[in-house]
Design a protein around this motif. Structure first.
Motif, PDB file in Angstrom:
ATOM      1  N   MET A   1     123.567  62.427  42.326  1.00 17.63           N
ATOM      2  CA  MET A   1     124.009  60.778  42.580  1.00 17.63           C
ATOM      3  C   MET A   1     123.733  60.373  43.782  1.00 17.63           C
ATOM      4  SD  MET A   1     126.847  61.300  40.852  1.00 17.63           S
ATOM      5  CE  MET A   1     127.306  63.337  40.157  1.00 17.63           C
ATOM      6  N   LYS A   2     124.263  59.329  44.919  1.00 17.97           N
ATOM      7  CA  LYS A   2     123.854  59.084  45.805  1.00 17.97           C
ATOM      8  C   LYS A   2     125.048  58.291  46.603  1.00 17.97           C
ATOM      9  CE  LYS A   2     120.193  56.959  45.117  1.00 17.97           C
ATOM     10  NZ  LYS A   2     118.631  56.235  44.923  1.00 17.97           N
ATOM     11  N   PHE A   3     126.549  59.291  47.369  1.00 14.80           N
ATOM     12  CA  PHE A   3     127.076  58.428  48.028  1.00 14.80           C
ATOM     13  C   PHE A   3     126.678  58.148  49.902  1.00 14.80           C
ATOM     14  CE2 PHE A   3     129.018  61.082  44.632  1.00 14.80           C
ATOM     15  CZ  PHE A   3     129.997  61.344  44.514  1.00 14.80           C
ATOM     16  N   ILE A   4     127.984  57.116  49.465  1.00 13.38           N
ATOM     17  CA  ILE A   4     127.331  56.898  51.732  1.00 13.38           C
ATOM     18  C   ILE A   4     128.704  56.318  52.193  1.00 13.38           C
ATOM     19  CG2 ILE A   4     127.399  54.705  50.774  1.00 13.38           C
ATOM     20  CD1 ILE A   4     125.172  53.898  52.797  1.00 13.38           C
ATOM     21  N   ARG A  29     124.375  68.632  43.128  1.00  9.24           N
ATOM     22  CA  ARG A  29     124.072  67.640  42.535  1.00  9.24           C
ATOM     23  C   ARG A  29     124.218  66.249  43.202  1.00  9.24           C
ATOM     24  NH1 ARG A  29     126.824  67.649  37.024  1.00  9.24           N
ATOM     25  NH2 ARG A  29     128.764  67.015  38.271  1.00  9.24           N
ATOM     26  N   ALA A  30     124.638  65.849  44.775  1.00 12.89           N
ATOM     27  CA  ALA A  30     124.862  64.558  45.829  1.00 12.89           C
ATOM     28  C   ALA A  30     124.157  64.807  46.727  1.00 12.89           C
ATOM     29  CB  ALA A  30     125.936  64.521  45.302  1.00 12.89           C
ATOM     30  N   THR A  31     123.708  63.867  47.154  1.00 15.25           N
ATOM     31  CA  THR A  31     123.204  63.484  48.833  1.00 15.25           C
ATOM     32  C   THR A  31     124.177  62.704  49.203  1.00 15.25           C
ATOM     33  OG1 THR A  31     121.666  61.725  48.280  1.00 15.25           O
ATOM     34  CG2 THR A  31     121.047  63.640  48.266  1.00 15.25           C
ATOM     35  N   VAL A  32     124.524  62.921  50.508  1.00 15.93           N
ATOM     36  CA  VAL A  32     126.013  62.023  51.349  1.00 15.93           C
ATOM     37  C   VAL A  32     124.802  61.286  52.001  1.00 15.93           C
ATOM     38  CG1 VAL A  32     127.858  61.772  52.820  1.00 15.93           C
ATOM     39  CG2 VAL A  32     127.757  63.367  51.215  1.00 15.93           C
ATOM     40  N   ALA A  44     124.652  49.130  50.360  1.00 19.75           N
ATOM     41  CA  ALA A  44     123.795  50.133  49.920  1.00 19.75           C
ATOM     42  C   ALA A  44     124.297  50.338  48.287  1.00 19.75           C
ATOM     43  CB  ALA A  44     123.467  51.478  50.912  1.00 19.75           C
ATOM     44  N   VAL A  45     125.665  49.768  48.074  1.00 22.46           N
ATOM     45  CA  VAL A  45     125.472  50.256  46.955  1.00 22.46           C
ATOM     46  C   VAL A  45     125.040  49.038  45.149  1.00 22.46           C
ATOM     47  CG1 VAL A  45     128.426  50.956  45.079  1.00 22.46           C
ATOM     48  CG2 VAL A  45     127.723  51.803  47.261  1.00 22.46           C
ATOM     49  N   LEU A  46     125.764  47.629  46.429  1.00 23.28           N
ATOM     50  CA  LEU A  46     125.373  47.024  45.628  1.00 23.28           C
ATOM     51  C   LEU A  46     123.131  46.336  45.333  1.00 23.28           C
ATOM     52  CD1 LEU A  46     128.044  43.748  47.280  1.00 23.28           C
ATOM     53  CD2 LEU A  46     127.476  45.263  44.877  1.00 23.28           C
ATOM     54  N   ASN A  47     122.851  47.575  46.584  1.00 25.53           N
ATOM     55  CA  ASN A  47     121.682  46.809  45.891  1.00 25.53           C
ATOM     56  C   ASN A  47     121.205  48.443  45.334  1.00 25.53           C
ATOM     57  OD1 ASN A  47     120.282  49.347  47.951  1.00 25.53           O
ATOM     58  ND2 ASN A  47     121.087  47.556  49.595  1.00 25.53           N
ATOM     59  N   GLY A  48     121.208  49.449  44.928  1.00 28.26           N
ATOM     60  CA  GLY A  48     121.449  50.957  43.973  1.00 28.26           C
ATOM     61  C   GLY A  48     120.489  51.895  44.839  1.00 28.26           C
ATOM     62  N   SER A  49     120.424  51.645  46.388  1.00 28.07           N
ATOM     63  CA  SER A  49     120.167  52.312  47.260  1.00 28.07           C
ATOM     64  C   SER A  49     121.379  53.971  47.269  1.00 28.07           C
ATOM     65  CB  SER A  49     119.452  52.126  48.141  1.00 28.07           C
ATOM     66  OG  SER A  49     120.173  51.632  49.318  1.00 28.07           O
ATOM     67  N   ALA A  50     122.368  53.504  47.083  1.00 28.64           N
ATOM     68  CA  ALA A  50     123.327  54.042  46.443  1.00 28.64           C
ATOM     69  C   ALA A  50     123.842  54.243  45.837  1.00 28.64           C
ATOM     70  CB  ALA A  50     124.368  54.478  48.182  1.00 28.64           C
ATOM     71  N   ASP A  51     125.211  54.892  44.996  1.00 31.47           N
ATOM     72  CA  ASP A  51     126.046  55.199  43.566  1.00 31.47           C
ATOM     73  C   ASP A  51     127.182  54.650  44.110  1.00 31.47           C
ATOM     74  OD1 ASP A  51     123.318  55.450  41.949  1.00 31.47           O
ATOM     75  OD2 ASP A  51     123.457  57.565  42.793  1.00 31.47           O
ATOM     76  N   PHE A  52     127.558  55.501  45.109  1.00 32.19           N
ATOM     77  CA  PHE A  52     128.704  55.652  45.649  1.00 32.19           C
ATOM     78  C   PHE A  52     128.916  54.996  46.941  1.00 32.19           C
ATOM     79  CE2 PHE A  52     128.397  57.906  41.684  1.00 32.19           C
ATOM     80  CZ  PHE A  52     128.598  56.739  40.276  1.00 32.19           C
ATOM     81  N   LEU A  53     130.022  54.922  47.314  1.00 31.55           N
ATOM     82  CA  LEU A  53     130.624  54.497  48.784  1.00 31.55           C
ATOM     83  C   LEU A  53     132.312  54.805  49.114  1.00 31.55           C
ATOM     84  CD1 LEU A  53     131.226  53.519  51.848  1.00 31.55           C
ATOM     85  CD2 LEU A  53     131.883  51.266  50.851  1.00 31.55           C
TER      86      LEU A  53
END
Length: 195
Positions: A1-4, A29-32, A44-53
């Motif tokens: 999972m990718k958080f921003i 299990r996640a990156t920030v 980034a969330v809208l284009n899929g390069s991050a999953d959650f903000l």
């Protein structure tokens, strides 16, 4: 999972995001990723390069971020968390500073009338790094900076922290158009005792 969330490194947003991931057992299990602003985070969330903000609900950009739900960015969770302790910090080499560097949302934590000039800065982390670099003589920054750099800074007024509301955004709408609330939450239990 990718958080921003909002940077720079050491920001309250990074601090609270890591607390949230730890709470959910996701640290391994996640990156920030840290971004310069919330428009970049939302994109980034809208284009899929991050999953959650993750965003503090009192951040000035919150209404613009929330408005992105028309494009497919939805609030999926909320939580309450304190941030890092704040203080009015002063450089040791500054004599009676007349201006104060401060992030706008934290200005209400103090009596600003004691300063001739208020310099608005984008983040508390920028105030703190600016103090350390000599850019500002005084500012409302992270109290820990005075402990880490007693040769450069000292605390003139300890402020502490508030319990802020935080919003987690994602691409999937979880509310189904209904109210989502936790009946057995701490607030729910308070309501039950008051009845």
């Amino acid at each position: 999972m990718k958080f921003i969330t909002l940077g720079p490194a050491g920001s309250n947003h990074e601090f609270v995001t890591l607390r949230y991931l730890d709470f959910h057992g996701l640290l391994d299990r996640a990156t920030v990723t840290l971004a310069a602003d919330f428009a970049q985070c939302a994109d980034a969330v809208l284009n899929g390069s991050a999953d959650f903000l993750i965003q503090c609900a009192v951040h000035p950009a919150c209404t613009a971020t929330m408005g992105r739900f028309f494009e497919g960015l939805f609030a999926i969770d909320t939580f309450i968390s304190p941030s890092q302790d704040l203080a009015i910090l002063q450089r040791n080499d500054a004599v009676q500073p007349r201006s104060l560097a401060v992030m706008r949302p934290t200005l209400d934590y103090i009596d600003a009338r004691q300063w001739e000039r208020i310099k608005l800065v984008g983040t508390v982390a920028e105030v703190t790094s600016g103090l350390l670099a000599g850019k500002y003589a005084a500012g409302l920054g992270y109290a820990a900076a005075a402990q880490s750099h007693p040769d450069i800074l000292h605390v003139t007024q300890f402020i502490g922290t508030v319990d802020d509301a935080w919003i987690v955004y994602g691409r999937a709408r979880v509310s189904g158009g209904k109210l989502l609330a936790w009946r057995d939450s701490p607030a729910g239990r308070l309501y039950g005792r008051a009845a």
